[in-house]
Design a protein around this motif. Structure first.
Motif, PDB file in Angstrom:
ATOM      1  N   ARG A   1       7.516  -5.642 -12.494  1.00  0.00           N
ATOM      2  CA  ARG A   1       8.721  -4.838 -12.737  1.00  0.00           C
ATOM      3  C   ARG A   1       8.824  -3.649 -11.789  1.00  0.00           C
ATOM      4  O   ARG A   1       9.842  -2.979 -11.745  1.00  0.00           O
ATOM      5  CB  ARG A   1       8.723  -4.311 -14.168  1.00  0.00           C
ATOM      6  CG  ARG A   1       8.793  -5.411 -15.185  1.00  0.00           C
ATOM      7  CD  ARG A   1       9.296  -4.887 -16.507  1.00  0.00           C
ATOM      8  NE  ARG A   1       9.220  -5.938 -17.496  1.00  0.00           N
ATOM      9  CZ  ARG A   1      10.199  -6.821 -17.681  1.00  0.00           C
ATOM     10  NH1 ARG A   1      11.312  -6.731 -16.985  1.00  0.00           N
ATOM     11  NH2 ARG A   1      10.067  -7.775 -18.580  1.00  0.00           N
ATOM     12  N   LEU A   2       7.732  -3.351 -11.148  1.00  0.00           N
ATOM     13  CA  LEU A   2       7.736  -2.208 -10.242  1.00  0.00           C
ATOM     14  C   LEU A   2       7.480  -2.727  -8.828  1.00  0.00           C
ATOM     15  O   LEU A   2       6.462  -3.361  -8.575  1.00  0.00           O
ATOM     16  CB  LEU A   2       6.638  -1.222 -10.663  1.00  0.00           C
ATOM     17  CG  LEU A   2       6.487   0.030  -9.813  1.00  0.00           C
ATOM     18  CD1 LEU A   2       7.788   0.814  -9.765  1.00  0.00           C
ATOM     19  CD2 LEU A   2       5.380   0.903 -10.370  1.00  0.00           C
ATOM     20  N   GLN A   3       8.424  -2.510  -7.953  1.00  0.00           N
ATOM     21  CA  GLN A   3       8.301  -3.083  -6.616  1.00  0.00           C
ATOM     22  C   GLN A   3       8.408  -1.980  -5.569  1.00  0.00           C
ATOM     23  O   GLN A   3       9.173  -1.031  -5.726  1.00  0.00           O
ATOM     24  CB  GLN A   3       9.444  -4.085  -6.379  1.00  0.00           C
ATOM     25  CG  GLN A   3       9.541  -5.156  -7.431  1.00  0.00           C
ATOM     26  CD  GLN A   3       8.881  -6.445  -6.994  1.00  0.00           C
ATOM     27  OE1 GLN A   3       8.535  -6.620  -5.819  1.00  0.00           O
ATOM     28  NE2 GLN A   3       8.689  -7.363  -7.930  1.00  0.00           N
ATOM     29  N   PHE A   4       7.646  -2.152  -4.498  1.00  0.00           N
ATOM     30  CA  PHE A   4       7.716  -1.203  -3.382  1.00  0.00           C
ATOM     31  C   PHE A   4       8.036  -1.952  -2.102  1.00  0.00           C
ATOM     32  O   PHE A   4       7.623  -3.097  -1.936  1.00  0.00           O
ATOM     33  CB  PHE A   4       6.379  -0.485  -3.210  1.00  0.00           C
ATOM     34  CG  PHE A   4       5.998   0.346  -4.387  1.00  0.00           C
ATOM     35  CD1 PHE A   4       6.614   1.567  -4.607  1.00  0.00           C
ATOM     36  CD2 PHE A   4       5.044  -0.094  -5.290  1.00  0.00           C
ATOM     37  CE1 PHE A   4       6.274   2.336  -5.712  1.00  0.00           C
ATOM     38  CE2 PHE A   4       4.702   0.664  -6.396  1.00  0.00           C
ATOM     39  CZ  PHE A   4       5.323   1.885  -6.606  1.00  0.00           C
ATOM     40  N   SER A   5       8.750  -1.314  -1.198  1.00  0.00           N
ATOM     41  CA  SER A   5       8.961  -1.946   0.104  1.00  0.00           C
ATOM     42  C   SER A   5       9.218  -0.860   1.133  1.00  0.00           C
ATOM     43  O   SER A   5       9.439   0.311   0.795  1.00  0.00           O
ATOM     44  CB  SER A   5      10.159  -2.893   0.043  1.00  0.00           C
ATOM     45  OG  SER A   5      11.324  -2.177  -0.287  1.00  0.00           O
ATOM     46  N   TRP A   6       9.168  -1.250   2.395  1.00  0.00           N
ATOM     47  CA  TRP A   6       9.404  -0.330   3.510  1.00  0.00           C
ATOM     48  C   TRP A   6      10.426  -0.977   4.421  1.00  0.00           C
ATOM     49  O   TRP A   6      10.189  -2.050   4.953  1.00  0.00           O
ATOM     50  CB  TRP A   6       8.093  -0.061   4.269  1.00  0.00           C
ATOM     51  CG  TRP A   6       7.079   0.500   3.353  1.00  0.00           C
ATOM     52  CD1 TRP A   6       6.180  -0.197   2.600  1.00  0.00           C
ATOM     53  CD2 TRP A   6       6.883   1.888   3.036  1.00  0.00           C
ATOM     54  NE1 TRP A   6       5.444   0.669   1.830  1.00  0.00           N
ATOM     55  CE2 TRP A   6       5.844   1.942   2.078  1.00  0.00           C
ATOM     56  CE3 TRP A   6       7.486   3.066   3.471  1.00  0.00           C
ATOM     57  CZ2 TRP A   6       5.395   3.145   1.544  1.00  0.00           C
ATOM     58  CZ3 TRP A   6       7.031   4.255   2.939  1.00  0.00           C
ATOM     59  CH2 TRP A   6       6.008   4.293   1.987  1.00  0.00           C
TER      60      TRP A   6
ATOM     61  N   LEU B   1       0.040   4.329  -8.357  1.00  0.00           N
ATOM     62  CA  LEU B   1       1.170   4.269  -9.282  1.00  0.00           C
ATOM     63  C   LEU B   1       1.217   2.945 -10.027  1.00  0.00           C
ATOM     64  O   LEU B   1       1.455   2.897 -11.228  1.00  0.00           O
ATOM     65  CB  LEU B   1       2.472   4.425  -8.494  1.00  0.00           C
ATOM     66  CG  LEU B   1       3.037   5.823  -8.443  1.00  0.00           C
ATOM     67  CD1 LEU B   1       4.308   5.832  -7.637  1.00  0.00           C
ATOM     68  CD2 LEU B   1       3.310   6.305  -9.854  1.00  0.00           C
TER      69      LEU B   1
ATOM     70  N   MET C   1       1.206   2.249 -14.068  1.00  0.00           N
ATOM     71  CA  MET C   1       2.261   1.546 -14.792  1.00  0.00           C
ATOM     72  C   MET C   1       1.657   0.445 -15.658  1.00  0.00           C
ATOM     73  O   MET C   1       2.081   0.221 -16.783  1.00  0.00           O
ATOM     74  CB  MET C   1       3.257   0.928 -13.809  1.00  0.00           C
ATOM     75  CG  MET C   1       4.053   1.946 -13.036  1.00  0.00           C
ATOM     76  SD  MET C   1       4.880   3.108 -14.122  1.00  0.00           S
ATOM     77  CE  MET C   1       4.452   4.617 -13.324  1.00  0.00           C
TER      78      MET C   1
ATOM     79  N   PHE D   1      -0.106   8.389   3.423  1.00  0.00           N
ATOM     80  CA  PHE D   1      -0.285   9.021   2.126  1.00  0.00           C
ATOM     81  C   PHE D   1       0.524   8.325   1.029  1.00  0.00           C
ATOM     82  O   PHE D   1       0.007   7.926   0.002  1.00  0.00           O
ATOM     83  CB  PHE D   1       0.100  10.487   2.233  1.00  0.00           C
ATOM     84  CG  PHE D   1       0.086  11.185   0.911  1.00  0.00           C
ATOM     85  CD1 PHE D   1      -1.126  11.481   0.307  1.00  0.00           C
ATOM     86  CD2 PHE D   1       1.250  11.514   0.268  1.00  0.00           C
ATOM     87  CE1 PHE D   1      -1.147  12.113  -0.921  1.00  0.00           C
ATOM     88  CE2 PHE D   1       1.239  12.146  -0.948  1.00  0.00           C
ATOM     89  CZ  PHE D   1       0.033  12.453  -1.548  1.00  0.00           C
TER      90      PHE D   1
ATOM     91  N   ARG E   1      -0.570   6.278  -2.454  1.00  0.00           N
ATOM     92  CA  ARG E   1      -0.198   6.723  -3.778  1.00  0.00           C
ATOM     93  C   ARG E   1       0.482   5.632  -4.570  1.00  0.00           C
ATOM     94  O   ARG E   1       0.353   5.552  -5.775  1.00  0.00           O
ATOM     95  CB  ARG E   1       0.686   7.941  -3.679  1.00  0.00           C
ATOM     96  CG  ARG E   1       0.224   8.979  -4.679  1.00  0.00           C
ATOM     97  CD  ARG E   1       1.121  10.147  -4.751  1.00  0.00           C
ATOM     98  NE  ARG E   1       2.506   9.749  -4.863  1.00  0.00           N
ATOM     99  CZ  ARG E   1       3.499  10.481  -4.433  1.00  0.00           C
ATOM    100  NH1 ARG E   1       3.247  11.620  -3.850  1.00  0.00           N
ATOM    101  NH2 ARG E   1       4.737  10.084  -4.555  1.00  0.00           N
ATOM    102  N   PHE E   2       1.211   4.751  -3.880  1.00  0.00           N
ATOM    103  CA  PHE E   2       1.911   3.694  -4.600  1.00  0.00           C
ATOM    104  C   PHE E   2       0.947   2.723  -5.257  1.00  0.00           C
ATOM    105  O   PHE E   2       1.212   2.208  -6.337  1.00  0.00           O
ATOM    106  CB  PHE E   2       2.859   2.955  -3.659  1.00  0.00           C
ATOM    107  CG  PHE E   2       4.076   3.763  -3.368  1.00  0.00           C
ATOM    108  CD1 PHE E   2       4.379   4.861  -4.160  1.00  0.00           C
ATOM    109  CD2 PHE E   2       4.918   3.443  -2.317  1.00  0.00           C
ATOM    110  CE1 PHE E   2       5.495   5.630  -3.904  1.00  0.00           C
ATOM    111  CE2 PHE E   2       6.031   4.207  -2.060  1.00  0.00           C
ATOM    112  CZ  PHE E   2       6.317   5.299  -2.849  1.00  0.00           C
TER     113      PHE E   2
END
Ligand SMILES: Cc1cc2nc3c(=O)[nH]c(=O)nc-3n(C[C@H](O)[C@H](O)[C@H](O)COP(=O)(O)OP(=O)(O)OC[C@H]3O[C@@H](n4cnc5c(N)ncnc54)[C@H](O)[C@@H]3O)c2cc1C
Ligand code: SF4
Ligand code: SF4
Lengths: 916, 69, 65
Positions: free
Chosen positions: C23-28, C10, C14, C2, C6-7
Motif C-alpha cells: 500500500r505504500l509505494q516509492f519511486s523516483w 518508513l 508502516m 538520505f 529513510r524510505f
C-alpha cells in the motif's frame, strides 16, 4: 562597431498569434497533414501545425507553411476552425526590424554530421544502421516508439548492437573532418549503458573505437562502470558493413593483435560527429568573424569567447566541438565578456513595476475566492466546470466563486484584482493549469490587489486532470472537485509570509591568483566591483608560470606577464599576497571573511566569492622519478625548455609516458591536458631537431577537439606513438650512461626497447583537497577533492550555496582556455548577485519553535544546505538566507520544533483531511 | 464485473515539486492517459515527507500512499 | 542518498503499524519522464487495487509516530 551595432532581424511568420495561442493542441489534432517529425529524426510524424517538442518554450504552435494544405491548395483551414481562441492567422507577415545593441553573441551551434550524403558511408542507408541521434530518439519516452527499444526494419527488440566511433570525425578522406568531435565517445557509452537497461532480456552492446576519450569530470568513472556492466569495448575502426538476409548487419574488423573477425549485429549505431552547417558559415561571414579551416569560429586561448571582431563574442559548439557543461560555461563567459564594456548601461532599459503595500490580513477570518478556469475547451471539454463552481460555493470559508474562459488572460487578471478588492477576499484559489508555470503570474495579481502573494494556492485540474482523464469526464469532474476542496482547505490556513530582504555588499572576493583567479578579478573590477584577490603564495600566476605554450600555439609567459601587470595596476583590485583565509562568516550578499596576511589579520566584507585555488602536478613515485634527473614531469620539462636547460638540439631520444598516476584505481580520472601537452612538446623537439627520436607511450590519445590536428601532425613528422595496456606498464631502467624504456608492443606481442636521454612523465593533476576552505564556505568537494558544482550541466560554476562560485583547476583538470572561460562565467554568475542593491529571498523557509527544540542537533546534521545552527542556548535557529525550503528538518525532528512556511504540517494535514 | 475490478482505490500521491510533479505536468502536456485514482499533494522536496503524513492518510481511509521524488 | 535510506525505514514502520507493504509505494521520476510517470501511476494503482480496500485498523498512531 563594438558598443554600437545595428542588427537587421527578420522574424518569419508563424501564422499563429502567440498572445492568443494557449497550446491546447486542438489545431494539431485536427490538422489532416502528416509530416515526418524533425524532432524524432524523421522516425515518426508530426502535423503541419505543430510545436517542435513538448517542452518547447514558449509552448506555442506554428504552421509549417511548406507543408500546409491551405497554403498549397487554398482550402482546408481545419486549424482555424478548431482553435478555441482564434489564434490562427493565415495573413501573418514577415517582420523586419533593426535592433541596436552594444555586443553580439554568436551561439549558432553545430549540425550533426550526416553520413548518408557521403559515398564512403553508404552503409548508413541500411534500415538498421541509425545515427546516434536517431538512437537517442528511439530510447526516448517521447520518441517514435514511446521509449521501446526496437530496430527500424521489423520493430523488434535488438539483442546485439554495435556503436561505431569517429563517424565523420578524425577522417580526411571521407569527409574532410580532421578534428575529433569530443563528445561522441561519452554519448556512445551513455547510449550503450542505457540500451542495456532498456533491454528486456539482455543486450550485447559493443563499442568500436580508436581511442576512448573520456576526459571530462567523472567521465572515466562512467567508462569503467560501463565496462563493469558488460559493455564491450573493441579497439578497431570499422570501414565496411554488409547487410545480411534479415537486415541484420555484418561487421568486419581486426583485433588489436591482428586477428581478422566477422561479427553480426541486429543494429548498428553511428557515433556521428559535429560539424558547422553551411548556413552558419554564411552567418559568420555576415557577422564578419574569422573561422578556422574546420569552420569553427576562431578564438584565442586567453580570450576563449572573443571572436576576431571586437564586440562579437562566441560560445558553445560553434567555437569548437564541446559538450553541454562547457557550452554552458562559455555561454555565461560570453555574457560576461559582452556585458563588460557595457556595464555602465546596466539596468537602463529595465522598468520596475510598482507594488502596493500588502494589507494586513492576520487575524481576519479566511474569505477564499475560487477562480475556476475553463482554459477554452481544455478543461471545460472534459470537466463539468459549472458543477465544480457550484460545488466550490458549498465549501467552508469560500466567499466567492467564478468561472473564466481563460483565467490567465490579461483582462481576467485585471478583473480578478478588482474582485479581490470589491469582495474583500483574503485567500485565493485558482483551479486551472499548473503552479509550476502559472503561480508567479497569479501571485503578481494578488500583489497588485494588495494581498500577500503567499495567500494563494492552485488546483491543478488541467495537466493533472482533464488532460489525463479525457475519456472519463465524470470521474475527472469528481476529481476536480476533490482538488478544489483540498486547495481551499490548504488556502484557508495560509498565512502571509515575509520575504527576507538582504542588502548586498557590492564587493567580491577571489581566492587563488592563478590564471583563473586573475581573470575573474579583472573582469569583476572591470564591471565596477571592488575585488579582493587572495593568493597564498608571494607571487601571482600559479601553474601557468611553468607552462610554455597552449594547444593553439600561443606562448604563456608573455601573456602571464601582461595579465599580472594588469591585475597589479587595476585600481578596483585589492591584492592580498601571502595571505590565507582564516574564517568565513555570513552568507550571500554579506560575507565577512577573515584574512591572515603578512600585516596581520583583517576582516573583509564581500557579497560574493569565486574559488579559484587551482590544483597541482603530482610528484610521481614511479619510473625512477626523483632518482634520475633525466626523468622529468611536464612542468619541469616546460621550465627546462623555457630556461634553455633542456636543449632539443642536444637530445637524441625522448620518451613521453602518459597517464602517470591518472586513470588508476586511486585516481580514477583523466587529467585531460597531458596528452596534448606531450604532443605539443613532441612537436617542439621535432621542430628543433628533426633527427631526435620522439616516442609517446600512451593508453588512449586524448587529443580532443581540434587538438587532434596536433596529434596528426606529430605522426606525420615521425613521432612514434606506442600504446601500452594498464597491465603492461612500461619500465624505465638505467643502462650505462643512458636510460632504457621497455614497453610491450601489442601488435607484435613482444617487448620494445627504447634508449632515451630524457623521459617525460605525464603526471596526474591532483586537487589541493582543501577541506577547510570548503567547510568555511559551506561548499562540497567530491571524492577526488575537486569542488562540486550545483549541477554538472545546468549550473557548472555555481555551488548549491548561493553567492559562491568556482573557476579553473579547482573544479577539475582543464586547459587554459577552459579555465579562462570558467573565470568569466563565474564573474557573470557573481554579478547577478553583486549588481543588486538588495535581494529578496523566498518566504517559504523553515522556522523553529524554540519552545519545542531540545537541541538534539538532528536538524543541523540533516540540512543539506547547512542552514541550521545552534544558538548560544544550544537550540536550533534557521538562517533564512541559506534555507532553500526543502523541509528535511521538519520531517526529521522528533520534537516537532521545525516547520516549513507555506508547507506547514498543518497545511499538508489539511489537504490529506480534505482528500476524502 | 468482479468485485476486484469495481473497486476504485483512493491513493494519496505526494509528489516532489521539482521532479515527479513536473513529470505529472508533462504527462498532461503529452496527453498520456492514466487512471484517476491518485490525488496529488505537492511537496517542496521528498525530504519534507514525514511518516505522520502517511499514517494520517491511512487513518483517514486512503487505500494507498505513493511518494515520488 | 538520505531520503532513500529513510524510505526503507518508513516501510518497516508502516508494516509495524499494520499496513501491508504494497500500500505504500516509492519511486523516483525526473521532471522529463512523463512516460515513466504514467507507467508508475498505472502500476501503483494496480498494486493497491489488488490488495482491495484498506480495512486494517491502524494501531495507535501516536505510539508509532
Ligand atoms: C602539469 C600540468 C600541465 C598542464 N598543461 C597544460 C597545457 O599543456 N595546456 C593548457 O592549456 N593548460 C595546461 N595546464 C592547465 C593550466 O595550468 C590551467 O588551466 C591554468 O593555469 C589555470 O589554472 P588556475 O588558475 O585554475 O589554477 P592554478 O594555476 O593552480 O592557480 C591557483 C592559485 O591559487 C593559489 N591558492 C591555492 N590555494 C589557495 C588558498 N587556499 N588561498 C589562496 N590562494 C590559494 C595557488 O597558490 C595558485 O597561485 C596544465 C596544468 C598542470 C598542473
Ligand atoms: S575519438 Fe573523438 S571523434 Fe572519435 S568518437 Fe571519440 S570523441 Fe568522437
Ligand atoms: S595522458 Fe592525461 S590526458 Fe591523456 S589519457 Fe592519460 S590522463 Fe588523460
Amino acid at each position: 562597431m563594438e558598443g554600437d551595432f545595428t542588427v537587421k532581424v527578420v522574424s518569419h511568420p508563424r501564422y499563429v498569434d502567440m498572445a492568443k495561442c494557449i497550446a491546447c493542441g486542438a489545431c494539431s489534432e485536427k490538422c489532416p497533414k502528416k509530416v515526418p517529425s524533425e524532432y524524432n529524426e524523421r522516425l515518426d510524424k508530426r502535423k503541419a501545425i505543430y510545436v517542435r517538442y513538448a517542452q518547447a518554450v514558449p509552448l506555442k504552435y506554428g504552421i509549417d507553411k511548406d507543408n500546409c494544405i491551405f497554403f498549397a491548395k487554398g482550402k482546408c483551414k481545419a486549424c482555424e476552425k478548431h482553435c478555441p481562441t482564434g489564434a490562427v492567422n493565415y495573413e501573418d507577415q514577415e517582420v523586419r526590424r533593426d535592433i541596436k545593441v552594444g555586443s553580439i553573441i554568436a551561439s549558432a551551434g553545430f549540425k550533426p554530421f550526416d553520413p548518408s550524403i557521403y559515398l564512403q558511408y553508404s552503409y548508413s542507408k541500411f534500415a538498421n544502421v541509425v545515427t546516434a541521434l536517431e538512437f537517442e530518439r528511439i530510447l526516448a519516452a517521447s520518441g517514435p516508439w514511446m521509449g521501446h527499444m526496437v530496430r527500424p526494419s521489423d520493430e523488434k527488440e535488438p539483442k546485439k548492437i554495435a556503436w561505431l566511433q569517429c563517424v565523420g570525425s578524425r577522417e580526411v578522406n571521407a569527409c574532410d573532418h580532421p578534428y575529433c568531435s569530443a563528445v561522441c565517445c561519452m554519448y556512445a557509452i551513455k547510449e550503450a549503458a542505457l540500451a542495456k537497461e532498456h533491454a528486456h532480456d539482455g543486450l550485447d552492446a559493443a563499442i568500436f573505437y580508436m581511442d576512448m576519450r573520456t576526459f571530462g569530470k567523472d567521465f572515466e568513472k562512467y567508462y569503467e562502470k560501463a565496462k563493469g556492466k558488460g559493455v564491450r569495448f573493441v579497439r578497431s575502426r570499422i570501414h565496411t558493413i554488409t547487410e545480411v538476409a534479415d537486415k541484420s548487419l555484418q561487421i568486419e574488423y581486426v583485433t588489436e593483435n591482428g586477428v581478422a573477425m566477422t561479427e553480426e549485429f541486429d543494429m548498428v549505431v553511428l557515433s556521428h560527429g559535429l560539424e558547422i552547417a553551411k548556413e552558419t558559415v554564411e552567418l559568420a561571414q555576415r557577422l564578419g568573424i574569422d573561422l578556422m579551416p574546420s569552420n569553427f569560429v576562431k578564438s584565442g586561448s586567453f580570450t576563449p569567447v572573443a571572436s576576431s571582431r571586437p564586440g562579437v563574442y562566441v560560445c558553445g559548439a560553434l567555437a569548437g566541438p564541446k559538450d553541454i557543461p562547457l557550452s554552458v560555461v562559455e555561454a555565461s563567459a560570453a555574457a560576461c565578456a559582452a556585458a563588460g564594456k557595457l556595464s555602465g548601461a546596466r539596468g537602463t532599459l529595465v522598468s520596475e513595476p510598482e507594488i502596493p503595500k500588502a494589507l494586513d490580513v492576520k487575524g481576519d477570518a479566511p474569505r477564499v475566492g475560487v477562480f475556476v478556469c475553463s482554459c477554452g475547451i481544455n478543461i471545460a471539454g472534459v470537466v463539468d466546470v459549472k458543477a465544480v463552481v457550484e460545488y466550490a460555493k458549498t465549501l467552508p470559508n469560500v466567499a466567492y466563486v467564478e468561472n473564466n474562459l481563460f483565467t490567465c488572460s490579461q483582462d481576467t487578471q485585471d478583473k480578478m484584482a478588482q474582485v479581490i478588492k470589491d469582495q474583500g477576499l483574503n485567500r485565493i484559489v485558482v483551479a486551472a493549469c499548473t503552479p509550476r508555470t502559472h503561480e508567479p503570474l497569479f501571485q503578481e495579481t494578488l500583489q497588485s490587489a494588495g494581498l500577500n502573494k503567499y495567500l494563494f494556492d492552485m488546483a491543478n485540474i488541467r495537466n493533472q486532470d482533464s488532460w489525463v482523464h479525457t475519456g472519463e469526464p465524470e470521474q475527472a469532474t469528481e476529481k476536480a472537485k476533490d482538488l478544489v476542496r483540498m486547495a481551499v482547505a490548504k488556502a484557508s490556513l495560509l498565512q502571509p509570509l515575509n520575504e527576507v530582504q538582504l542588502s548586498v555588499m557590492p564587493a567580491a572576493m577571489v581566492i587563488g591568483g592563478g590564471i583563473s583567479g586573475m581573470n575573474a578579478a579583472l573582469e569583476l573590477a572591470r564591471q565596477g566591483f571592488t575585488t579582493h584577490l587572495v593568493e597564498r603564495d608571494a607571487e601571482l600566476g600559479g601553474n601557468a608560470r611553468l607552462l610554455r605554450i597552449t594547444a593553439k600555439g600561443e606562448e604563456v609567459a608573455p601573456y602571464l606577464k601582461e595579465l599580472t601587470e594588469r591585475v597589479k595596476s587595476e585600481s578596483n583590485i585589492v591584492l592580498h599576497l601571502s595571505t590565507a583565509i582564516k574564517n568565513v562568516d555570513g552568507f550571500v550578499g554579506n560575507f565577512k571573511t577573515t584574512l591572515a596576511g603578512p600585516g596581520g589579520e583583517e576582516v573583509v566584507e564581500h557579497g560574493a566569492a569565486v574559488i579559484a585555488i587551482g590544483a597541482a602536478e603530482r610528484r610521481p613515485t614511479e619510473y625512477l622519478y626523483g632518482e634520475d634527473s633525466r626523468v622529468k614531469t611536464h612542468l619541469e620539462l616546460d621550465s627546462g625548455l623555457m630556461s634553455g636547460a633542456i636543449d632539443p638540439k642536444k637530445t637524441n631520444s625522448v620518451v613521453f609516458v602518459q597517464c602517470v598516476g591518472s586513470r588508476e584505481p586511486e585516481r580514477p580520472y583523466c587529467s585531460k591536458v597531458c596528452c596534448t601537452h606531450s604532443v605539443e612538446s613532441a612537436l617542439h623537439f621535432k621542430e628543433h631537431n628533426p633527427d631526435c627520436q620522439v616516442t609517446v607511450l600512451y593508453r588512449d590519445m586524448r587529443t580532443f577537439g581540434e587538438r587532434e590536428l596536433l596529434y596528426k601532425e606529430a605522426r606525420s613528422k615521425g613521432v612514434l606513438f606506442v600504446r601500452y595496456g594498464v597491465d603492461h606498464k612500461p619500465r624505465v631502467a638505467k643502462a650505462g650512461d643512458g636510460l632504457t624504456v621497455t614497453v610491450r608492443d601489442h601488435i607484435l606481442d613482444r617487448d620494445l626497447l627504447i634508449d632515451a636521454d630524457l623521459v617525460v612523465l605525464a603526471s596526474a593533476i591532483v586537487s589541493h583537497k582543501d577541506e577547510s576552505l570548503a567547510q568555511m564556505f559551506k561548499v562540497p568537494l567530491d571524492e577526488d577533492g575537486w569542488f562540486l558544482e550545483a549541477h554538472q550541466k545546468l549550473r557548472p560554476v555555481d555551488f548549491a550555496t548561493d553567492g559562491v562560485f568556482m573557476a579553473g583547476l579547482a573544479h577539475y583538470p582543464k586547459p587554459i582556455e577552459e579555465a579562462v572561460a570558467q573565470a568569466q562565467a563565474a564573474v557573470s554568475r557573481a554579478v547577478t548577485v553583486l549588481s543588486r542593491k538588495e535581494m529578496w529571498l523566498p518566504g517559504t523557509v523553515a522556522f523553529i519553535d524554540q519552545k519545542k527544540c531540545v537541541g538534539c542537533g538532528v536538524c543541523w546534521t540533516v540540512c543539506p544546505y547547512q542552514a541550521i545552527a545552534a544558538d548560544d542556548k544550544g537550540l536550533a535557529v534557521v538562517n533564512e538566507a541559506l534555507c532553500k525550503g526543502c523541509g528535511t528538518c521538519v520531517a526529521s525532528c522528533r520534537s516537532g520544533a521545525p516547520n516549513l512556511r507555506g508547507f506547514t504540517t498543518q497545511d499538508v494535514m489539511a489537504q490529506i483531511e480534505a482528500m476524502l | 464485473m468482479s468485485e476486484q475490478a469495481a473497486f476504485q482505490p483512493r491513493i494519496a500521491a505526494f509528489l516532489c515539486n521539482w521532479c515527479s510533479y513536473g513529470a505529472a505536468d508533462l504527462a498532461g502536456v503529452s496527453r498520456l492517459q492514466y487512471p484517476p485514482n491518485i490525488h496529488v499533494i505537492r511537496i517542496p522536496c521528498t525530504g519534507r515527507m514525514s511518516p505522520k503524513f502517511i499514517l494520517q492518510a491511512f487513518r483517514k481511509g486512503v487505500d494507498g500512499v505513493w511518494v515520488s521524488g | 542518498m538520505f531520503a532513500r535510506r529513510r524510505f526503507a525505514v518508513l516501510k518497516n514502520l508502516m508494516e509495524y503499524a499494520g499496513i501491508e507493504p504494497g500500500r505504500l509505494q516509492f519511486s523516483w521520476i525526473s521532471s522529463a519522464e512523463a512516460q515513466k510517470f504514467q507507467q508508475t501511476v498505472v502500476s501503483v494503482t494496480e498494486a493497491v487495487k489488488a490488495l482491495g480496500p484498506a480495512k486494517h485498523m491502524i494501531k495507535d498512531i501516536r505510539k508509532v509516530a
